[in-house]
Write a protein that holds these residues in place. Structure first.
Motif, mmCIF file in Angstrom:
data_model
loop_
_atom_site.group_PDB
_atom_site.id
_atom_site.type_symbol
_atom_site.label_atom_id
_atom_site.label_comp_id
_atom_site.label_asym_id
_atom_site.label_seq_id
_atom_site.Cartn_x
_atom_site.Cartn_y
_atom_site.Cartn_z
ATOM 1 N N UNK A 1 2.002 -39.085 18.819
ATOM 2 C CA UNK A 1 1.574 -38.877 20.225
ATOM 3 C C UNK A 1 1.448 -37.255 20.625
ATOM 4 N N UNK A 2 0.238 -36.856 20.937
ATOM 5 C CA UNK A 2 0.243 -35.452 21.304
ATOM 6 C C UNK A 2 -0.399 -35.452 22.844
ATOM 7 N N UNK A 3 0.561 -34.597 23.686
ATOM 8 C CA UNK A 3 -0.111 -34.321 25.162
ATOM 9 C C UNK A 3 -0.700 -33.020 25.043
ATOM 10 N N UNK A 4 -1.788 -32.980 26.027
ATOM 11 C CA UNK A 4 -2.476 -31.564 25.989
ATOM 12 C C UNK A 4 -2.712 -31.087 27.238
ATOM 13 N N UNK A 5 -2.429 -30.191 27.738
ATOM 14 C CA UNK A 5 -2.762 -29.512 29.219
ATOM 15 C C UNK A 5 -3.960 -28.979 29.102
ATOM 16 N N UNK A 6 -4.586 -28.773 30.392
ATOM 17 C CA UNK A 6 -6.130 -28.165 30.371
ATOM 18 C C UNK A 6 -6.834 -28.850 29.248
ATOM 19 N N UNK B 1 -5.915 -41.534 26.360
ATOM 20 C CA UNK B 1 -5.637 -41.484 27.895
ATOM 21 C C UNK B 1 -6.124 -40.028 28.390
ATOM 22 N N UNK B 2 -6.279 -40.065 29.452
ATOM 23 C CA UNK B 2 -6.228 -38.668 30.413
ATOM 24 C C UNK B 2 -5.930 -38.885 31.536
ATOM 25 N N UNK B 3 -4.893 -38.237 32.208
ATOM 26 C CA UNK B 3 -4.308 -38.209 33.144
ATOM 27 C C UNK B 3 -4.520 -36.871 34.082
ATOM 28 N N UNK B 4 -4.797 -36.981 35.556
ATOM 29 C CA UNK B 4 -4.806 -36.070 36.423
ATOM 30 C C UNK B 4 -3.342 -35.527 37.170
ATOM 31 N N UNK B 5 -3.167 -34.449 36.834
ATOM 32 C CA UNK B 5 -1.689 -33.720 37.044
ATOM 33 C C UNK B 5 -1.687 -33.837 38.499
ATOM 34 N N UNK C 1 -13.099 -36.476 37.234
ATOM 35 C CA UNK C 1 -14.478 -36.181 36.307
ATOM 36 C C UNK C 1 -13.958 -35.639 35.197
ATOM 37 N N UNK C 2 -13.217 -34.799 34.946
ATOM 38 C CA UNK C 2 -12.830 -34.250 33.764
ATOM 39 C C UNK C 2 -11.998 -35.332 32.744
ATOM 40 N N UNK C 3 -11.002 -36.089 33.378
ATOM 41 C CA UNK C 3 -10.496 -37.041 32.800
ATOM 42 C C UNK C 3 -11.502 -38.223 32.319
ATOM 43 N N UNK C 4 -12.528 -38.381 32.933
ATOM 44 C CA UNK C 4 -13.460 -39.576 32.546
ATOM 45 C C UNK C 4 -14.137 -38.817 31.350
ATOM 46 N N UNK C 5 -14.613 -37.531 31.305
ATOM 47 C CA UNK C 5 -15.261 -37.041 30.213
ATOM 48 C C UNK C 5 -14.400 -37.173 29.031
ATOM 49 N N UNK C 6 -13.050 -36.771 29.222
ATOM 50 C CA UNK C 6 -12.209 -37.035 28.012
ATOM 51 C C UNK C 6 -11.860 -38.333 27.534
ATOM 52 N N UNK D 1 -4.636 -36.691 27.163
ATOM 53 C CA UNK D 1 -5.147 -35.335 28.025
ATOM 54 C C UNK D 1 -4.530 -35.426 29.357
ATOM 55 N N UNK D 2 -4.213 -34.112 29.641
ATOM 56 C CA UNK D 2 -4.112 -33.775 31.243
ATOM 57 C C UNK D 2 -4.949 -32.821 31.536
ATOM 58 N N UNK D 3 -5.563 -33.349 32.746
ATOM 59 C CA UNK D 3 -6.592 -32.390 33.537
ATOM 60 C C UNK D 3 -6.368 -32.597 35.170
#
Lengths: 330, 330
Positions: free
Chosen positions: A147-152, A193-197, A180-185, A174-176
């Motif tokens: 599992x990888x987590x990525x900021x920006x 997964x994409x989360x809004x920090x 809108x960015x999370x949906x794109x991811x 992904x963390x954004x």
């Protein structure tokens, strides 16, 4: 015949403000023996530029000298040449600066094919791509199933890291900074997964979407996301520190997490910057070009127009308001 | 016939206090088939024991169960045996606990030669030595001419790291908590420099004795020394995180330094614990024994006497009051 350049006239003390720049107009010069003149078509605006505006002689490359054209990479075409390696009509890419025309000896400038759109080159094959490639493959050394987590994660580097990791069979979180960015991811790029920090319960969300913890962490931001991700690291986890954009704008950057977890989890944390790895750019660019051609890497660019737009455009990066690779079209 | 053991009866909440232990007396048991009975002669008191008393299931080995004999390594002699690999008279070393006698199946227990004094074994060839070896050679990967900084440099691990680094041709800067320890480092062990982190001008002293910066950092303590050393790191520096004894005693450990320097200097920070590397102990022990025999590794042990001394002896470690490897002689 004249052209315009953006010169750095003072170092920003804390937050970047466009008044550190001055736009000057001067006559187009004639190349001397061994030089060529390039007309720029596209400029790349990158987070690293904030560091180049810091009078910090200890950084990985020297800061821009006050009064000089601001350092930036870009794409152009040779329009006049006294250098046989760069005949008129050659398309070139390199650190030619925030300028409409540039004289160069060719050092650090590479000829590039004419087929690919400039946006694809600056978004994938250029600095964002080679940075993503170095950090993922050389620093994090990913294995399928991790599992990888990525900021920006919606940024120019993070979005490529996530797609390459997904292609390798990793679970990608992904963390954004926006919905809108999370949906794109998740919807366009296939992130798991994409989360809004910025969500108040970010740490809880992160915990629930990483039931098996986090093995690899590609860090682009620092700030609010760092500690919760660091807490979720698994034993023998690896962290690539590529950027800390949340801290570039302050004189007193936030402290990092306690090192206790580094022992308990036997973590490896490694910082990297691309000037150390220039010799590998051709190899990485070829791999990235191949993935792009196979449709395995999507990108989006955020294009602003006209040289003058670069002075304010940098603010978009530091405020996280760009949606995709920030490019100035001249 | 009875013997005494020290059992852990509660977990320390913050600072270690001897009342977490209870000394019990019980009858000496008879080994079953495949087991042996060892009479302990020396016990080792190590900083890692603080971690083993934390009910933190995420750490690298499980905590000691309440009511069990406190985990510790020691040296003893087999006095009764139903295990043919450990006949009566065998000298043994391993995690037999804070106890005068121990029953064992032999798992994790190694026969050791009878010639070396117990102090030399526990100070050099055992946990301190293999820890120093792993951290220096496998994590820091030293090269002659580099500068290394070591915290808790007068401790059992740090003093060996510094001597091995000196033997390799590095410039060795030790950090300790008293003038006496600093003198021992420079006058007896041959460190190039030794600084007291309690000095108000520690950071300035460090700067002046490391004119070429610091390439390698062997971290045993955390606390006041960490940030000034981190600031002096050179490009591509490496940091081995072995211990953070300053933070073991608190529920809210101090934050680490900002990660900005990790990028600027392209640092690598790596935590390690020895249970991951047990398979290499014989190889390391042989190398350490060789250095010891050639007189290339000096040590000093701080011997306290009687089983009951172990309960208060641990405090010496956490307060930095021991002078040398802390050993309980039974």
């Amino acid at each position: 015949m004249s052209y315009r350049s953006i010169k750095l006239i003072k170092y920003p003390t804390q937050e970047f403000t466009p008044d550190v720049f001055d736009i000057t107009t001067q006559a187009i010069p004639t190349p001397k023996e061994g030089e060529f003149l390039a007309k720029l078509s596209h400029l790349s605006l990158d987070p690293a530029m904030r560091g180049w505006m810091s009078p910090d002689t200890e950084s990985y490359i020297p800061p821009v000298t006050l009064g000089d054209v601001m350092r930036a990479s870009g794409i152009g075409e040779v329009v006049e040449s006294k250098n046989e390696n760069f005949p008129v009509g050659t398309r070139v890419m390199g650190l030619m600066g925030l300028t409409e025309y540039a004289i160069s000896s060719g050092q650090g400038i590479n000829p590039i094919p004419k087929e690919l759109p400039a946006e694809a080159i600056l978004s994938v094959v250029a600095l964002p791509g080679v940075t993503a490639y170095q950090g993922l493959f050389e620093v994090l050394k990913p294995e399928a199933g991790q599992t990888i987590a990525i900021t920006a994660a919606a940024g120019s580097v993070g979005s490529l890291v996530g797609q390459m990791a997904k292609n390798l069979g990793l679970t990608v979180v992904g963390v954004a900074g926006s919905q809108e960015k999370c949906q794109w991811l998740t919807e366009e790029l296939g992130f798991d997964q994409a989360l809004n920090y910025k969500d108040a319960d970010f740490a809880e969300q992160l915990k629930s979407v990483t039931p098996n913890g986090i093995d690899l962490f590609f860090e682009n931001t620092g700030g609010a996301a760092q500690a919760p991700i660091f807490e979720r690291m698994n034993a023998h986890g690896r962290i690539a520190v590529c950027g800390l954009i949340a801290d570039y704008q302050t004189d007193s950057p936030a402290p990092g997490p306690s090192w206790l977890n580094i022992i308990k989890k036997r973590l490896t944390i490694q910082g990297f910057t691309m000037p150390d790895h220039i010799h590998r750019f051709p190899e990485y660019a070829q791999a990235l070009g191949g993935m792009l051609a196979k449709g395995k890497l999507k990108y989006r660019s955020h294009v602003i127009k006209g040289l003058e737009s670069a002075t304010t455009g940098l603010d978009l990066l530091f405020e996280g308001k760009n949606t995709g690779k920030l490019i100035v079209e001249l």
